[in-house]
Design a protein around this motif. Structure first.
Motif, mmCIF file in Angstrom:
data_model
loop_
_atom_site.group_PDB
_atom_site.id
_atom_site.type_symbol
_atom_site.label_atom_id
_atom_site.label_comp_id
_atom_site.label_asym_id
_atom_site.label_seq_id
_atom_site.Cartn_x
_atom_site.Cartn_y
_atom_site.Cartn_z
ATOM 1 N N ALA A 1 2.857 5.820 -3.007
ATOM 2 C CA ALA A 1 3.981 6.616 -3.522
ATOM 3 C C ALA A 1 3.914 6.749 -5.031
ATOM 4 O O ALA A 1 4.190 7.822 -5.585
ATOM 5 C CB ALA A 1 5.295 5.958 -3.104
ATOM 6 N N GLU A 2 3.532 5.660 -5.712
ATOM 7 C CA GLU A 2 3.421 5.736 -7.167
ATOM 8 C C GLU A 2 2.284 6.660 -7.593
ATOM 9 O O GLU A 2 2.415 7.402 -8.572
ATOM 10 C CB GLU A 2 3.205 4.319 -7.728
ATOM 11 C CG GLU A 2 4.422 3.416 -7.554
ATOM 12 C CD GLU A 2 4.126 2.001 -8.038
ATOM 13 O OE1 GLU A 2 2.957 1.729 -8.380
ATOM 14 O OE2 GLU A 2 5.059 1.177 -8.072
ATOM 15 N N ASN A 3 1.173 6.600 -6.868
ATOM 16 C CA ASN A 3 0.045 7.484 -7.210
ATOM 17 C C ASN A 3 0.402 8.949 -6.947
ATOM 18 O O ASN A 3 -0.006 9.843 -7.700
ATOM 19 C CB ASN A 3 -1.191 7.090 -6.408
ATOM 20 C CG ASN A 3 -1.729 5.738 -6.804
ATOM 21 O OD1 ASN A 3 -1.539 5.291 -7.931
ATOM 22 N ND2 ASN A 3 -2.409 5.073 -5.870
ATOM 23 N N ALA B 1 3.385 10.189 -7.118
ATOM 24 C CA ALA B 1 4.334 10.633 -8.111
ATOM 25 C C ALA B 1 3.629 10.923 -9.423
ATOM 26 O O ALA B 1 4.048 11.779 -10.204
ATOM 27 C CB ALA B 1 5.410 9.570 -8.323
ATOM 28 N N ARG C 1 0.832 -1.217 0.000
ATOM 29 C CA ARG C 1 0.000 0.000 0.000
ATOM 30 C C ARG C 1 0.857 1.255 0.000
ATOM 31 O O ARG C 1 0.521 2.253 -0.656
ATOM 32 C CB ARG C 1 -0.943 -0.026 1.207
ATOM 33 C CG ARG C 1 -2.104 -1.000 1.058
ATOM 34 C CD ARG C 1 -3.176 -0.710 2.085
ATOM 35 N NE ARG C 1 -2.688 -0.937 3.445
ATOM 36 C CZ ARG C 1 -2.819 -2.084 4.093
ATOM 37 N NH1 ARG C 1 -3.406 -3.111 3.498
ATOM 38 N NH2 ARG C 1 -2.383 -2.222 5.321
ATOM 39 N N LYS C 2 1.962 1.247 0.744
ATOM 40 C CA LYS C 2 2.858 2.405 0.764
ATOM 41 C C LYS C 2 3.448 2.638 -0.635
ATOM 42 O O LYS C 2 3.538 3.779 -1.094
ATOM 43 C CB LYS C 2 3.967 2.198 1.784
ATOM 44 C CG LYS C 2 3.511 2.279 3.235
ATOM 45 C CD LYS C 2 4.686 2.101 4.172
ATOM 46 C CE LYS C 2 4.249 2.224 5.623
ATOM 47 N NZ LYS C 2 5.389 2.037 6.564
ATOM 48 N N GLN C 3 3.876 1.541 -1.262
ATOM 49 C CA GLN C 3 4.440 1.678 -2.587
ATOM 50 C C GLN C 3 3.411 2.179 -3.598
ATOM 51 O O GLN C 3 3.705 3.025 -4.441
ATOM 52 C CB GLN C 3 5.012 0.328 -3.047
ATOM 53 C CG GLN C 3 5.741 0.399 -4.378
ATOM 54 C CD GLN C 3 6.355 -0.938 -4.763
ATOM 55 O OE1 GLN C 3 6.239 -1.913 -4.024
ATOM 56 N NE2 GLN C 3 7.019 -0.967 -5.908
ATOM 57 N N GLU C 4 2.178 1.682 -3.473
ATOM 58 C CA GLU C 4 1.113 2.131 -4.371
ATOM 59 C C GLU C 4 0.804 3.592 -4.148
ATOM 60 O O GLU C 4 0.573 4.358 -5.102
ATOM 61 C CB GLU C 4 -0.130 1.262 -4.159
ATOM 62 C CG GLU C 4 -1.265 1.600 -5.109
ATOM 63 C CD GLU C 4 -2.481 0.730 -4.874
ATOM 64 O OE1 GLU C 4 -3.510 0.938 -5.543
ATOM 65 O OE2 GLU C 4 -2.391 -0.198 -4.013
#
Length: 371
Positions: A367-369, A371, A362-365
């Protein structure tokens, strides 16, 4: 001129066999080193598995003491050390009563018990032969001897370390030390971990402790219920149908209660012993013991276990049985008794790891959103 010599030396150093400049080769070497380390850890685990099993048994015993201590703390606002002492005194008194009861009440029954079982097995063999089955007692004895030798082979290492009774004593001593002040050992393990992993360790350890306490509490309740219920049915229940009390009712009740600590296999063993003893008193008594066995197991399976399962970890029966068989073959009776708690701890660890992976995903998702 000097610069040319330095360049030649650097080129020679770069092509030295002791240095690898190819990134692909470095990656393969790292993989080989990882696999070598895994194999080494597996070999090390084989050598230290039995001592680790003793330590895990001590943790299981400590969780039982901890559960009693917390339960006692709800009614007695006294220090933790005093509550642990009261629980230990209660355990000692229980086993002292059990030994006294067994010695004064059922010692003669226990001496006659093997003879009755052997006689009943002989009767089953005679019946099988009369039906055309070519079964000899010598073959069964050979099979039993082979099984016994195999089990003794895998259990000899553990018994050779400290011996049977000494192993139990060692488990009890370590368990008492851990139960008196578990936070000391928890901090000691956390100190060996990286700082960024310590919070996760504390959360996982707390969940494991809670699960283990509830699992052992449920197991003790199930043992008590099965033992008492079995004794009532065997000693008094048959009189409602004009059947005499089943011989060795107290001994069978104690064995049923103790074997209830081992799910699945314990019920099968206690049921077989109960039915064999019942048929020694006639067909009617044997059929009644068979009915009593199914009543006890159904009551435990449909009433006691569901009530306990709501507060404990839910384990698949087939997975529990498979783990018991593997642990029993590898480590004998101690492995059989500790298979269920070990499986529960593995499940808690895997669930905690899955939660961490979900959080990271979820953190990675996010961060991608962003960005």
């Amino acid at each position: 001129m000097a610069d040319d010599k330095l360049d030649i030396a650097n080129e020679d150093l770069g092509t030295s066999p002791s240095r690898i400049g190819d990134p692909l080769m470095l990656t393969e070497i790292k993989r080989a080193a990882i696999w070598a380390g895994v194999i080494g850890l597996c070999i090390l685990a084989v050598y230290i598995a039995r001592p680790l099993l003793v330590i895990f048994g001590a943790l299981v015993f400590a969780s039982m003491i901890e559960g009693g201590t917390r339960l006692l703390g709800r009614v007695l606002p006294i220090g933790r050390t005093w509550r642990v002492t009261i629980v230990l005194i209660g355990v000692v008194l229980f086993f002292a009563w059990l030994v006294y009861f067994a010695g004064s009440t059922i010692s003669q029954e226990a001496a006659e018990f093997p003879a009755i079982i052997e006689r009943q097995i002989g009767g089953l063999l005679d019946y099988a032969r009369s039906q055309g089955f070519n079964i000899s007692q010598d073959h069964l004895e050979n099979y039993a001897g082979s099984i016994g030798s195999g089990i003794s082979t895998v259990t000899r290492a553990l018994s050779g370390i400290v011996g049977g009774l000494t192993t139990i004593l060692l488990i009890a001593i370590i368990g008492i030390y851990v139960a008196v002040d578990p936070s000391v050992y928890e901090r000691g393990v956390a100190w060996m971990l990286p700082r960024n992993r310590r919070d996760d360790f504390y959360v996982t350890a707390a969940r494991m402790g809670q699960t283990l306490r509830r699992l052992m509490a449920g197991r003790l309740v199930g043992m008590l219920v099965e033992g008492i219920f079995t004794y009532i049915l065997l000693a008094f229940g048959g009189q409602l149908f004009g059947i005499d009390p089943v011989p060795m009712a107290a001994l069978l009740a104690i064995l049923t209660g103790l074997l209830a600590f081992v799910p699945n296999l314990g019920a099968i063993i206690s049921g077989a012993l109960m039915v064999l003893v019942g048929f020694s008193g006639g067909t009617d008594m044997g059929l009644y013991t068979l009915i009593a066995y199914f009543i006890v197991q159904n009551f435990d399976g449909y009433v006691v276990i569901p009530m306990i399962a709501k507060k404990t970890v839910d384990l698949a029966p087939a997975l529990v049985l498979a783990t018991q068989l593997i642990m029993g073959i590898l480590f004998g009776i101690i492995g059989l008794f500790l298979a269920d708690p070990l499986l529960a701890m593995i499940k808690v660890a895997l669930e905690r790891r899955a939660e961490q992976n979900d959080v990271e995903a979820r953190k990675q998702e996010a961060a991608e959103n962003g960005a």
